[in-house]
Motif scaffolding. Structure first.
Motif, PDB file in Angstrom:
ATOM      1  N   ARG A 172      34.802  38.101  48.395  1.00 20.54           N
ATOM      2  CA  ARG A 172      35.989  37.382  47.885  1.00 20.54           C
ATOM      3  C   ARG A 172      35.900  37.191  46.379  1.00 20.54           C
ATOM      4  N   LYS A 173      34.751  36.759  45.891  1.00 19.30           N
ATOM      5  CA  LYS A 173      34.589  36.486  44.461  1.00 19.30           C
ATOM      6  C   LYS A 173      34.684  37.763  43.627  1.00 19.30           C
ATOM      7  N   LEU A 174      34.204  38.889  44.180  1.00 13.38           N
ATOM      8  CA  LEU A 174      34.237  40.154  43.438  1.00 13.38           C
ATOM      9  C   LEU A 174      35.543  40.914  43.629  1.00 13.38           C
ATOM     10  N   GLY A 175      36.322  40.533  44.647  1.00 13.46           N
ATOM     11  CA  GLY A 175      37.536  41.284  44.954  1.00 13.46           C
ATOM     12  C   GLY A 175      37.217  42.561  45.700  1.00 13.46           C
ATOM     13  N   ALA A 176      36.097  42.591  46.415  1.00  9.69           N
ATOM     14  CA  ALA A 176      35.686  43.768  47.174  1.00  9.69           C
ATOM     15  C   ALA A 176      36.110  43.621  48.629  1.00  9.69           C
ATOM     16  N   THR A 177      36.171  44.757  49.312  1.00  8.10           N
ATOM     17  CA  THR A 177      36.527  44.721  50.728  1.00  8.10           C
ATOM     18  C   THR A 177      35.348  45.062  51.630  1.00  8.10           C
ATOM     19  N   ASP A 178      34.264  45.600  51.038  1.00 10.82           N
ATOM     20  CA  ASP A 178      33.111  45.972  51.858  1.00 10.82           C
ATOM     21  C   ASP A 178      31.861  46.037  50.991  1.00 10.82           C
ATOM     22  N   ARG A 179      30.746  46.378  51.633  1.00 15.85           N
ATOM     23  CA  ARG A 179      29.450  46.432  50.956  1.00 15.85           C
ATOM     24  C   ARG A 179      29.470  47.400  49.778  1.00 15.85           C
ATOM     25  N   THR A 180      30.006  48.585  50.024  1.00 18.48           N
ATOM     26  CA  THR A 180      30.019  49.608  48.980  1.00 18.48           C
ATOM     27  C   THR A 180      30.818  49.139  47.777  1.00 18.48           C
ATOM     28  N   GLY A 181      31.992  48.558  48.025  1.00 17.21           N
ATOM     29  CA  GLY A 181      32.812  48.048  46.932  1.00 17.21           C
ATOM     30  C   GLY A 181      32.097  46.967  46.147  1.00 17.21           C
ATOM     31  N   ALA A 182      31.403  46.082  46.847  1.00 19.21           N
ATOM     32  CA  ALA A 182      30.668  45.010  46.175  1.00 19.21           C
ATOM     33  C   ALA A 182      29.559  45.578  45.293  1.00 19.21           C
ATOM     34  N   VAL A 183      28.855  46.584  45.795  1.00 24.99           N
ATOM     35  CA  VAL A 183      27.773  47.200  45.017  1.00 24.99           C
ATOM     36  C   VAL A 183      28.338  47.898  43.786  1.00 24.99           C
ATOM     37  N   VAL A 184      29.409  48.649  43.963  1.00 22.46           N
ATOM     38  CA  VAL A 184      30.019  49.369  42.835  1.00 22.46           C
ATOM     39  C   VAL A 184      30.477  48.378  41.761  1.00 22.46           C
ATOM     40  N   ILE A 185      31.150  47.320  42.180  1.00 20.47           N
ATOM     41  CA  ILE A 185      31.632  46.319  41.218  1.00 20.47           C
ATOM     42  C   ILE A 185      30.457  45.622  40.537  1.00 20.47           C
ATOM     43  N   ALA A 186      29.449  45.253  41.303  1.00 20.26           N
ATOM     44  CA  ALA A 186      28.283  44.565  40.731  1.00 20.26           C
ATOM     45  C   ALA A 186      27.581  45.433  39.696  1.00 20.26           C
ATOM     46  N   MET A 187      27.479  46.726  39.986  1.00 20.68           N
ATOM     47  CA  MET A 187      26.810  47.614  39.035  1.00 20.68           C
ATOM     48  C   MET A 187      27.703  47.906  37.829  1.00 20.68           C
ATOM     49  N   ARG A 188      28.980  48.109  38.073  1.00 20.13           N
ATOM     50  CA  ARG A 188      29.915  48.448  36.996  1.00 20.13           C
ATOM     51  C   ARG A 188      30.057  47.308  35.988  1.00 20.13           C
ATOM     52  N   PHE A 189      30.029  46.070  36.492  1.00 23.78           N
ATOM     53  CA  PHE A 189      30.237  44.919  35.618  1.00 23.78           C
ATOM     54  C   PHE A 189      28.944  44.160  35.336  1.00 23.78           C
ATOM     55  N   ALA A 190      27.802  44.828  35.524  1.00 28.16           N
ATOM     56  CA  ALA A 190      26.483  44.298  35.175  1.00 28.16           C
ATOM     57  C   ALA A 190      26.234  42.921  35.774  1.00 28.16           C
ATOM     58  N   LEU A 191      26.514  42.771  37.062  1.00 29.37           N
ATOM     59  CA  LEU A 191      26.292  41.495  37.733  1.00 29.37           C
ATOM     60  C   LEU A 191      24.913  41.422  38.376  1.00 29.37           C
ATOM     61  N   VAL A 192      24.136  42.480  38.226  1.00 26.04           N
ATOM     62  CA  VAL A 192      22.769  42.518  38.740  1.00 26.04           C
ATOM     63  C   VAL A 192      21.850  42.934  37.593  1.00 26.04           C
ATOM     64  N   PRO A 193      20.549  42.622  37.682  1.00 25.44           N
ATOM     65  CA  PRO A 193      19.624  42.985  36.605  1.00 25.44           C
ATOM     66  C   PRO A 193      19.596  44.483  36.319  1.00 25.44           C
ATOM     67  N   GLU A 194      19.239  44.810  35.103  1.00 26.43           N
ATOM     68  CA  GLU A 194      19.226  46.201  34.634  1.00 26.43           C
ATOM     69  C   GLU A 194      18.369  47.107  35.510  1.00 26.43           C
ATOM     70  N   HIS A 195      17.210  46.634  35.951  1.00 24.29           N
ATOM     71  CA  HIS A 195      16.333  47.509  36.746  1.00 24.29           C
ATOM     72  C   HIS A 195      16.999  47.913  38.057  1.00 24.29           C
ATOM     73  N   LEU A 196      17.884  47.079  38.602  1.00 34.33           N
ATOM     74  CA  LEU A 196      18.603  47.448  39.826  1.00 34.33           C
ATOM     75  C   LEU A 196      19.724  48.428  39.529  1.00 34.33           C
ATOM     76  N   ARG A 197      20.396  48.268  38.389  1.00 38.94           N
ATOM     77  CA  ARG A 197      21.467  49.202  38.021  1.00 38.94           C
ATOM     78  C   ARG A 197      20.893  50.579  37.729  1.00 38.94           C
ATOM     79  N   ALA A 198      19.655  50.618  37.254  1.00 36.53           N
ATOM     80  CA  ALA A 198      19.017  51.892  36.930  1.00 36.53           C
ATOM     81  C   ALA A 198      18.383  52.525  38.163  1.00 36.53           C
TER      82      ALA A 198
END
Length: 157
Positions: free
Chosen positions: A116-142
């Motif tokens: 809800r907070k990310l505007g995602a509809t599923d796990r994949t969408g949440a991961v894509v948004i989190a990585m795209r908008f740097a919502l997780v630490p750099e080592h996870l995005r890499a």
């Protein structure tokens, strides 16, 4: 059991069904590989150059609509952030629960709020948004594993 024409037809039908299912899995696998390739291309480019380097390259505007922006500033609780970081690593709900010492049902509740907070509809969408908008630490995005934490050594008395 003796081979009968009816049994032979049943076996042939079962083999055809298995071949059809395997063909569908191949298509799904190809789509998943293509999506991962496109996501990696989006992540590797500078923020001002969000075009994919394929023949079907998305324009900057298309890339922005392909990866939806969160609705307003994202304020995750500490626990939601922990769940999101494990989600980005591809950890299952059951494993997230075991890691964080919470029930699988609680994991699902946290995921629902994260979506809800990310505007995602599923796990994949949440991961894509989190990585795209740097919502997780750099080592996870890499895509690197989490760095080992220093455990203070106990000194004998």
């Amino acid at each position: 059991m003796p081979a009968t024409p009816e049994r032979a037809r049943d076996l042939a039908s079962a083999l055809k069904t298995i071949d059809d299912v395997l063909a569908h899995f191949q298509v799904v696998g190809d789509l998943a590989r293509d999506a991962r390739t496109k996501l990696a291309a989006v992540q590797e480019q500078a923020p001002g150059e969000r075009q994919l380097g394929t023949t079907e390259a998305l324009s900057s505007e298309a890339a922005k609509s392909w990866i939806p922006a969160p609705r307003g500033p994202v304020q995750l609780t500490r626990r939601q952030q922990q769940v999101l970081e494990l989600l980005v690593q591809g950890v299952s709900n059951r494993r997230i629960g075991r890691t964080l010492h919470i029930t699988e049902q609680t994991v699902k509740a946290h995921l629902h709020m994260i979506y809800r907070k990310l505007g995602a509809t599923d796990r994949t969408g949440a991961v894509v948004i989190a990585m795209r908008f740097a919502l997780v630490p750099e080592h996870l995005r890499a895509g690197r594993p989490q760095p080992a934490r220093q455990i203070p050594s106990e000194t004998p008395l």
